[in-house]
Design a protein around this motif. Sequence first.
Motif, mmCIF file in Angstrom:
data_model
loop_
_atom_site.group_PDB
_atom_site.id
_atom_site.type_symbol
_atom_site.label_atom_id
_atom_site.label_comp_id
_atom_site.label_asym_id
_atom_site.label_seq_id
_atom_site.Cartn_x
_atom_site.Cartn_y
_atom_site.Cartn_z
ATOM 1 N N ASP A 180 38.830 35.475 39.026
ATOM 2 C CA ASP A 180 37.922 36.571 40.118
ATOM 3 C C ASP A 180 38.216 38.008 39.516
ATOM 4 O OD1 ASP A 180 36.393 37.120 42.059
ATOM 5 O OD2 ASP A 180 37.587 36.232 43.689
ATOM 6 N N ASP A 181 37.265 38.720 39.743
ATOM 7 C CA ASP A 181 37.540 40.119 39.769
ATOM 8 C C ASP A 181 37.846 40.764 38.161
ATOM 9 O OD1 ASP A 181 37.126 40.154 42.433
ATOM 10 O OD2 ASP A 181 39.331 40.283 42.920
ATOM 11 N N GLU A 237 29.267 39.522 39.511
ATOM 12 C CA GLU A 237 29.330 39.725 40.907
ATOM 13 C C GLU A 237 28.974 40.875 41.639
ATOM 14 O OE1 GLU A 237 33.238 38.127 43.035
ATOM 15 O OE2 GLU A 237 34.162 39.298 41.098
HETATM 16 MG MG MG Z 1 35.302 38.762 43.111
#
Ligand code: MG
Length: 286
Positions: A180-181, A237
């Motif tokens: 993530d990220d 995202e």
């Molecule tokens: Mg994220």
Amino acid sequence: FGAKQKHEPLALYDDELNRNQSRRIRLQHDLTDAIQQGGLRLHYQPIVDTASGRVTKLEALVRWQHAELGAISPMEFVPVAEECGMVQALGDWVLNRACADLRRLELAGHSLLMAINRSSLEFQSLGLDGNEWLSIIEHHGLSPRQIIFEITESLFMQGNEHHLERITALRKAGCHIAIDDFGTGFSALNYLRTFPIDLVKIDKSFIDHLPGNQKDGLLLEGILRIIGDLGMQVVIEGMETPAQAAYLSTRPCHFLQGYLIARPMPLRELLIFLETYAGHTVPAAD
Ligand code: MG
Ligand code: C2E
Ligand code: MG
Ligand code: MG
């Protein structure tokens, strides 16, 4: 006069520190109650497969509506749960709720994968065989293949063979692992070749200034090429605008997530959304 001038900012700083401190203590207390007494909710955000334009995954995002303080962001209260030893209770609640809802969706005819966020501390508190989480998944009549665990690259800042063991155990059972990220964690990239990772979620900040910012465009294209060449799939995202959608439609990314498609929403809204969503189409560039 001079001395007072020097002193004032410090006093302000002290005040703010005290306020933050007392808010944190209050949140610790109230969060413990919220977790134990059903005060938390999950919202689900659709993730679209660019090949078909259809929703194939969801991300579960935890919500806490505080009676007096209003909505508290998970970015604030997940660390609070970590500080007061509630992180396992929070994580188990999230996984249980998400699995129960995924099962309901499945029974309603929607075959989707569910992505679950795990903070570094949550991930580190999992046993090396992953069984605590695997047994929750199976308890709900689901296959681990229906679950994605999202971890952040900050996890890899302290090289730790235990992470590899947990990731391997979860994947062996069928779960998918997502980073993530991606690109925000000040991490070296070598974990990409050391750890078996299925999915990389490119942080919103990489597309915020697209189209239009040439540097950001080159950076994104380089990232997409590396991740793709390494055989992993990419989720972008935070897609908010039709112009971003048009730009991304000619880039090799597998999945899209963002307000342009849908905001995170409660299950009953999601059921309606899934029934009515016509599929992601690329807006005509003007
Ligand atoms: Mg994220
Ligand atoms: P994340 O996992 O990177 O989740 C994406 C965040 O971006 C979510 O914020 C989502 O609502 C937001 N978002 C999605 N699309 C857009 C968009 O187009 N524009 C903008 N501006 N934002 C968008 P949220 O729900 O506030 O969650 C914040 C973070 O809190 C998450 O970031 C995740 O790190 C953490 N979090 C959320 N739920 C959980 C949970 O159940 N467990 C743990 N450990 N962490 C969680
Ligand atoms: Mg996430
Ligand atoms: Mg984030």
